[in-house]
Design an enzyme around this catalytic site. Structure first.
Site, short mmCIF file in Angstrom:
data_model
loop_
_atom_site.label_atom_id
_atom_site.label_comp_id
_atom_site.label_asym_id
_atom_site.label_seq_id
_atom_site.Cartn_x
_atom_site.Cartn_y
_atom_site.Cartn_z
N TYR A 1 0.85 -1.20 0.00
CA TYR A 1 0.00 0.00 0.00
C TYR A 1 0.88 1.25 0.00
CZ TYR A 1 -3.39 3.51 1.48
OH TYR A 1 -4.17 4.64 1.55
N1 LIG Z 1 -9.20 5.62 5.49
C1 LIG Z 1 -7.91 5.76 5.75
O1 LIG Z 1 -7.44 5.46 6.85
C2 LIG Z 1 -6.99 6.34 4.68
C3 LIG Z 1 -5.72 6.77 5.07
C4 LIG Z 1 -4.88 7.33 4.11
C5 LIG Z 1 -5.30 7.47 2.80
N2 LIG Z 1 -6.53 7.04 2.44
C6 LIG Z 1 -6.93 7.22 1.04
O2 LIG Z 1 -8.08 8.03 0.98
C7 LIG Z 1 -8.79 7.75 -0.23
C8 LIG Z 1 -10.27 7.61 0.10
O3 LIG Z 1 -10.42 6.52 0.99
P1 LIG Z 1 -11.60 6.46 2.06
O4 LIG Z 1 -10.97 6.37 3.39
O5 LIG Z 1 -12.60 7.51 1.79
O6 LIG Z 1 -12.16 5.00 1.70
P2 LIG Z 1 -13.63 4.45 1.37
O7 LIG Z 1 -13.45 2.99 1.21
O8 LIG Z 1 -14.61 4.94 2.38
O9 LIG Z 1 -13.98 5.13 -0.04
C9 LIG Z 1 -13.31 4.75 -1.23
C10 LIG Z 1 -14.28 4.86 -2.40
O10 LIG Z 1 -13.55 4.48 -3.58
C11 LIG Z 1 -14.37 3.63 -4.36
N3 LIG Z 1 -13.55 2.77 -5.21
C12 LIG Z 1 -12.85 1.67 -4.85
N4 LIG Z 1 -12.26 1.12 -5.93
C13 LIG Z 1 -12.60 1.91 -6.99
C14 LIG Z 1 -12.30 1.87 -8.37
N5 LIG Z 1 -11.56 0.88 -8.90
N6 LIG Z 1 -12.80 2.84 -9.17
C15 LIG Z 1 -13.57 3.83 -8.65
N7 LIG Z 1 -13.90 3.92 -7.36
C16 LIG Z 1 -13.41 2.97 -6.53
C17 LIG Z 1 -15.19 2.86 -3.35
O11 LIG Z 1 -16.36 2.31 -3.93
C18 LIG Z 1 -15.48 3.92 -2.29
O12 LIG Z 1 -16.66 4.63 -2.58
C19 LIG Z 1 -8.13 6.51 -0.83
O13 LIG Z 1 -7.28 6.90 -1.89
C20 LIG Z 1 -7.32 5.95 0.32
O14 LIG Z 1 -6.19 5.23 -0.14
C21 LIG Z 1 -7.39 6.49 3.35
#
Ligand SMILES: NC(=O)c1ccc[n+]([C@@H]2O[C@H](COP(=O)([O-])OP(=O)(O)OC[C@H]3O[C@@H](n4cnc5c(N)ncnc54)[C@H](O)[C@@H]3O)[C@@H](O)[C@H]2O)c1
Length: 256
Positions: free
Chosen positions: A156
């Site tokens: 990741y």
């Molecule tokens: N939640 C955490 O702790 C965290 C920490 C650091 C970074 N992030 C990053 O933040 C961003 C958002 O994550 P989040 O926490 O809101 O997660 P989440 O799972 O709540 O939302 C992610 C969204 O992306 C969509 N998705 C997944 N695969 C997809 C694809 N192939 N095409 C289009 N849409 C797709 C999902 O359906 C979902 O609606 C991501 O890039 C994640 O890597 C999250």
């Protein structure tokens, strides 16, 4: 009204950060294409964001679907002003440990194709569109503190490290065209990210809130809205002389 009349595409808009950003950007006057692999979730986000928001099915691993989301913004709203490349997935959510030695080729391909290649597709389509419009335009990418420090799984972290360098290098490449490219780097958020419902979900979530509170110097998990606020700043003219930065939204984690 920091994004008055701006045409915005947000990927991963069906949940978490993407949904929070769609609602916030719309409150600031933006017209938003809510793109997600889950159309039901994208539709609900568009409903929450209001009359000028439109949902679209978009798997970011498919170049044509990413381009179609950007075309939709241009068809509906006349142009593209902001791409918020946000869709991303965690290391396997099936309970396996996140150590490198527990991951296989399929895990690697999944992380790289969604977290990194999907963002490359978005950047390519947006830059081409911005050029065709005569210059200007903003890209915000959701990276992670995992792209800055050793945190949250090796594969990741490698995918998010790629997003960090994509952001920096592209910012330099397109600066002369007046295009800005920045990233937000959130730490631990209580979204749907990497979580599957089922037995013990509530207990695991409570344990995670406590762990995140301990991990972040400011003492609480990062909210999706915290990250959306940072993305709003980078998407708006408030940051008009800022490009190529990685903005941690981490309660002080990377300063520790
Ligand atoms: N939640 C955490 O702790 C965290 C920490 C650091 C970074 N992030 C990053 O933040 C961003 C958002 O994550 P989040 O926490 O809101 O997660 P989440 O799972 O709540 O939302 C992610 C969204 O992306 C969509 N998705 C997944 N695969 C997809 C694809 N192939 N095409 C289009 N849409 C797709 C999902 O359906 C979902 O609606 C991501 O890039 C994640 O890597 C999250």
């Amino acid at each position: 009204m920091l994004l008055q009349h701006k045409s915005v595409v947000i990927t991963g808009a069906g949940s978490g950060v993407g949904r929070a950003a769609a609602v916030l950007f719309a409150q600031h006057g933006a017209r938003v294409v809510c793109a997600d692999i889950n159309l039901d979730w994208a539709t609900e986000t568009a409903r929450l964001a209001g009359a000028d928001a439109v949902p679209v099915l978009c798997n970011v691993t498919q170049r044509a679907e990413v381009e179609a989301a950007i075309d939709l913004a241009c068809d509906r709203f006349g142009r593209l002003d902001v791409l918020y490349n946000n869709a991303g997935v965690a290391t396997a959510s099936d309970g396996r440990p996140h150590r490198l030695i527990d991951q296989d080729d399929a895990d690697f391909d999944r992380l790289m194709s969604i977290n990194l290649r999907g963002m490359v597709y978005g950047c390519q389509a947006a830059v081409r569109r911005f050029d065709a419009q005569g210059g200007g335009g903003v890209i915000v990418n959701t990276a992670s503190v995992a792209g800055l420090i050793g945190w949250g799984g090796v594969m990741y972290g490698a995918s998010k490290g790629g997003v960090v360098q994509l952001t920096r290098a592209l910012a330099i490449e397109v600066a002369k065209q007046g295009i800005r490219v920045n990233a937000v780097c959130p730490a631990g958020m209580m979204t749907n990210f990497g979580r599957t419902e089922g037995a013990g979900f509530a207990e695991r979530a409570a344990e995670e809130v406590a762990r995140y509170a301990e991990m972040h110097p400011l003492g609480r998990p990062i909210a999706a809205e915290d990250c959306a606020n940072a993305a709003l700043f980078l998407a708006s003219d408030l940051s008009s002389n800022i490009t190529g930065v990685m903005l941690p939204v981490d309660g002080g984690l990377t300063a520790k």
